[in-house]
Design a protein around this motif. Structure first.
Motif, PDB file in Angstrom:
ATOM      1  N   PRO A  88       0.884  -1.730   0.015  1.00 29.00           N
ATOM      2  CA  PRO A  88       0.260   0.058  -0.136  1.00 29.00           C
ATOM      3  C   PRO A  88       0.610   1.278   0.315  1.00 29.00           C
ATOM      4  CG  PRO A  88       0.015  -1.457   2.413  1.00 29.00           C
ATOM      5  CD  PRO A  88       0.167  -2.291   0.898  1.00 29.00           C
ATOM      6  N   SER A  89       0.871   2.594  -0.539  1.00 30.38           N
ATOM      7  CA  SER A  89       1.391   3.536  -0.793  1.00 30.38           C
ATOM      8  C   SER A  89       0.806   4.510   0.747  1.00 30.38           C
ATOM      9  CB  SER A  89       0.412   4.378  -1.249  1.00 30.38           C
ATOM     10  OG  SER A  89      -0.823   4.596  -0.966  1.00 30.38           O
ATOM     11  N   ILE A  90       1.772   5.158   0.852  1.00 32.27           N
ATOM     12  CA  ILE A  90       2.309   6.053   2.536  1.00 32.27           C
ATOM     13  C   ILE A  90       0.515   6.467   2.254  1.00 32.27           C
ATOM     14  CG2 ILE A  90       3.402   8.067   2.840  1.00 32.27           C
ATOM     15  CD1 ILE A  90       5.670   7.322   1.877  1.00 32.27           C
ATOM     16  N   ALA A  91       0.172   7.136   0.915  1.00 31.67           N
ATOM     17  CA  ALA A  91      -1.227   7.898   1.638  1.00 31.67           C
ATOM     18  C   ALA A  91      -2.846   6.733   2.003  1.00 31.67           C
ATOM     19  CB  ALA A  91      -1.836   8.640   0.583  1.00 31.67           C
ATOM     20  N   GLU A  92      -2.500   5.648   1.372  1.00 29.99           N
ATOM     21  CA  GLU A  92      -2.945   4.595   1.925  1.00 29.99           C
ATOM     22  C   GLU A  92      -3.059   4.007   3.541  1.00 29.99           C
ATOM     23  OE1 GLU A  92      -3.844   1.946  -2.241  1.00 29.99           O
ATOM     24  OE2 GLU A  92      -2.336   1.614  -0.890  1.00 29.99           O
ATOM     25  N   GLN A  93      -1.698   3.915   3.765  1.00 30.76           N
ATOM     26  CA  GLN A  93      -1.234   3.118   5.004  1.00 30.76           C
ATOM     27  C   GLN A  93      -1.443   4.681   6.329  1.00 30.76           C
ATOM     28  OE1 GLN A  93       2.797   1.831   5.740  1.00 30.76           O
ATOM     29  NE2 GLN A  93       2.592   2.074   3.375  1.00 30.76           N
ATOM     30  N   ILE A  94      -1.620   5.669   5.977  1.00 23.85           N
ATOM     31  CA  ILE A  94      -2.506   7.417   6.524  1.00 23.85           C
ATOM     32  C   ILE A  94      -3.623   7.223   6.816  1.00 23.85           C
ATOM     33  CG2 ILE A  94      -2.131   9.374   7.028  1.00 23.85           C
ATOM     34  CD1 ILE A  94       0.096   9.972   5.885  1.00 23.85           C
ATOM     35  N   GLU A  95      -3.809   6.415   5.983  1.00 25.12           N
ATOM     36  CA  GLU A  95      -5.751   6.235   6.137  1.00 25.12           C
ATOM     37  C   GLU A  95      -5.746   5.368   6.826  1.00 25.12           C
ATOM     38  OE1 GLU A  95      -7.689   6.303   2.094  1.00 25.12           O
ATOM     39  OE2 GLU A  95      -7.115   8.062   1.537  1.00 25.12           O
ATOM     40  N   GLN A  96      -5.024   4.273   6.443  1.00 27.65           N
ATOM     41  CA  GLN A  96      -5.765   3.384   7.465  1.00 27.65           C
ATOM     42  C   GLN A  96      -5.663   3.622   9.302  1.00 27.65           C
ATOM     43  OE1 GLN A  96      -3.266  -0.409   5.931  1.00 27.65           O
ATOM     44  NE2 GLN A  96      -4.029  -0.257   4.005  1.00 27.65           N
ATOM     45  N   LEU A  97      -4.409   4.147   9.348  1.00 29.75           N
ATOM     46  CA  LEU A  97      -3.943   4.839  10.392  1.00 29.75           C
ATOM     47  C   LEU A  97      -4.960   5.374  11.394  1.00 29.75           C
ATOM     48  CD1 LEU A  97      -0.048   5.855  10.575  1.00 29.75           C
ATOM     49  CD2 LEU A  97      -1.166   3.806  11.427  1.00 29.75           C
ATOM     50  N   ASP A  98      -5.544   6.648  10.622  1.00 26.10           N
ATOM     51  CA  ASP A  98      -6.761   7.764  10.784  1.00 26.10           C
ATOM     52  C   ASP A  98      -8.232   6.632  11.271  1.00 26.10           C
ATOM     53  OD1 ASP A  98      -7.743  10.016  11.440  1.00 26.10           O
ATOM     54  OD2 ASP A  98      -8.562   9.328   8.797  1.00 26.10           O
ATOM     55  N   SER A  99      -8.142   5.229  10.057  1.00 24.74           N
ATOM     56  CA  SER A  99      -9.228   4.660  10.730  1.00 24.74           C
ATOM     57  C   SER A  99      -9.456   3.513  11.825  1.00 24.74           C
ATOM     58  CB  SER A  99      -9.830   3.536   9.539  1.00 24.74           C
ATOM     59  OG  SER A  99     -10.496   2.745   9.586  1.00 24.74           O
ATOM     60  N   LEU A 100      -8.086   3.474  12.330  1.00 30.69           N
ATOM     61  CA  LEU A 100      -7.898   2.910  13.627  1.00 30.69           C
ATOM     62  C   LEU A 100      -7.836   3.759  14.308  1.00 30.69           C
ATOM     63  CD1 LEU A 100      -4.557   0.504  12.356  1.00 30.69           C
ATOM     64  CD2 LEU A 100      -7.089  -0.245  13.512  1.00 30.69           C
ATOM     65  N   ARG A 101      -7.501   5.115  14.519  1.00 31.16           N
ATOM     66  CA  ARG A 101      -7.871   6.140  15.673  1.00 31.16           C
ATOM     67  C   ARG A 101      -9.005   6.576  15.979  1.00 31.16           C
ATOM     68  NH1 ARG A 101      -8.584  11.560  15.373  1.00 31.16           N
ATOM     69  NH2 ARG A 101      -8.732  11.723  12.534  1.00 31.16           N
ATOM     70  N   GLN A 102      -9.734   6.077  14.136  1.00 29.37           N
ATOM     71  CA  GLN A 102     -11.264   6.966  14.998  1.00 29.37           C
ATOM     72  C   GLN A 102     -12.329   5.614  15.565  1.00 29.37           C
ATOM     73  OE1 GLN A 102     -13.210   7.666  11.128  1.00 29.37           O
ATOM     74  NE2 GLN A 102     -11.676   9.672  10.753  1.00 29.37           N
ATOM     75  N   ARG A 103     -11.685   4.939  15.279  1.00 30.58           N
ATOM     76  CA  ARG A 103     -11.874   3.212  16.182  1.00 30.58           C
ATOM     77  C   ARG A 103     -11.461   3.613  17.834  1.00 30.58           C
ATOM     78  NH1 ARG A 103     -10.977  -0.533  11.777  1.00 30.58           N
ATOM     79  NH2 ARG A 103     -11.347  -2.319  12.683  1.00 30.58           N
ATOM     80  N   GLY A 104     -10.662   3.943  17.782  1.00 30.69           N
ATOM     81  CA  GLY A 104     -10.165   3.770  19.120  1.00 30.69           C
ATOM     82  C   GLY A 104      -9.298   2.677  19.574  1.00 30.69           C
ATOM     83  N   LEU A 105      -8.908   2.473  18.454  1.00 30.93           N
ATOM     84  CA  LEU A 105      -7.820   1.104  18.467  1.00 30.93           C
ATOM     85  C   LEU A 105      -6.885   1.806  18.971  1.00 30.93           C
ATOM     86  CD1 LEU A 105      -9.365  -1.257  15.655  1.00 30.93           C
ATOM     87  CD2 LEU A 105      -9.188  -1.358  18.138  1.00 30.93           C
ATOM     88  N   ILE A 106      -6.241   3.193  18.517  1.00 28.39           N
ATOM     89  CA  ILE A 106      -4.865   3.689  18.579  1.00 28.39           C
ATOM     90  C   ILE A 106      -5.020   4.888  18.907  1.00 28.39           C
ATOM     91  CG2 ILE A 106      -2.873   2.224  16.454  1.00 28.39           C
ATOM     92  CD1 ILE A 106      -3.462   5.158  15.418  1.00 28.39           C
ATOM     93  N   SER A 107      -4.424   5.610  19.698  1.00 25.34           N
ATOM     94  CA  SER A 107      -4.026   6.812  20.488  1.00 25.34           C
ATOM     95  C   SER A 107      -4.193   7.897  19.718  1.00 25.34           C
ATOM     96  CB  SER A 107      -3.132   7.234  21.573  1.00 25.34           C
ATOM     97  OG  SER A 107      -2.467   6.712  21.271  1.00 25.34           O
ATOM     98  N   GLU A 108      -4.441   8.653  20.024  1.00 24.59           N
ATOM     99  CA  GLU A 108      -3.872   9.640  18.884  1.00 24.59           C
ATOM    100  C   GLU A 108      -3.006  10.575  18.804  1.00 24.59           C
ATOM    101  OE1 GLU A 108      -4.742  13.185  16.526  1.00 24.59           O
ATOM    102  OE2 GLU A 108      -6.254  12.415  17.596  1.00 24.59           O
TER     103      GLU A 108
END
Length: 210
Positions: free
Chosen positions: A176-196
């Protein structure tokens, strides 16, 4: 006499077609030369009939020995193809050995000091076939043959993987591209799986790679 190409399989390529080293013919050839010289001496000098008969028998035996050994030499083939090692020998009754390259485990070559001087030696092939271990004597430059076999084995292995690839094996998925990886991280943040803080740190590491 060349190895018959109609013995090869479709798409099989001939790499080496070798006869035994010429040193195998030295003894019968030497005996023939000696017999001819003795015969010449007898012809040029008047000798007893018994001697003439003995020399005649000697000459016939020397010619027959050389003829048989030369026929064996001509009819013996050590063949390396893109798929297998083949050994054929015999004048009237034929003997043959075939070793697929993918079944070969190890190839050994050996030379005495004298054999190194004349370029001869022995070759041993250990394989997973029913023959197990095969020894070939009086080979020409056995070290070079050993290298050729290993090269052919590697190329055969590469062709096998190429055929598997053309047969529809799934290609590896693109990373996955870097932009796609950032989107995946943001999705994990919004779901509360990782902290800010984790999101910010990982995002910064990804952006540094760009």
């Amino acid at each position: 006499m060349a190895f018959p190409e109609d013995y090869l399989h479709p798409n099989e390529e001939l790499i080496l077609d070798l006869k035994p080293h010429w040193f195998r013919l030295v003894l019968p050839a030497g005996a023939l030369v000696v017999a001819l010289l003795v015969g010449l001496v007898v012809v040029l000098n008047e000798v007893h009939a018994v001697v003439n008969l003995a020399v005649g028998v000697l000459l016939i035996a020397a010619v027959a020995w050389f003829g048989v050994e030369y026929a064996r030499w001509v009819s013996t083939h050590f063949v390396l193809t893109s798929d297998r090692v083949i050994h054929r020998s015999g004048i009237i009754s034929r003997e043959g050995i075939e070793i697929p390259l993918e079944r070969i485990n190890t190839v050994f070559s050996s030379q005495s000091v004298f054999e190194r001087m004349i370029g001869a030696g022995d070759l041993v092939i250990e394989s997973a076939s029913t023959e197990g271990r095969q020894e070939f004597n009086d080979m020409r430059k056995p070290g070079s043959i050993q290298n050729e076999i290993y090269v052919a084995m590697e190329e055969n292995e590469n062709r096998k993987f190429d055929r598997i690839g053309r047969g529809g094996a799934p290609a590896p998925a693109a990373a996955p591209s870097i932009a796609e990886q950032i989107e995946q991280l943001d999705s994990l943040r919004q779901r509360g799986l990782i902290s800010e803080e984790e999101f910010t740190r990982k995002k910064s590491e990804l952006l540094d790679r760009m």
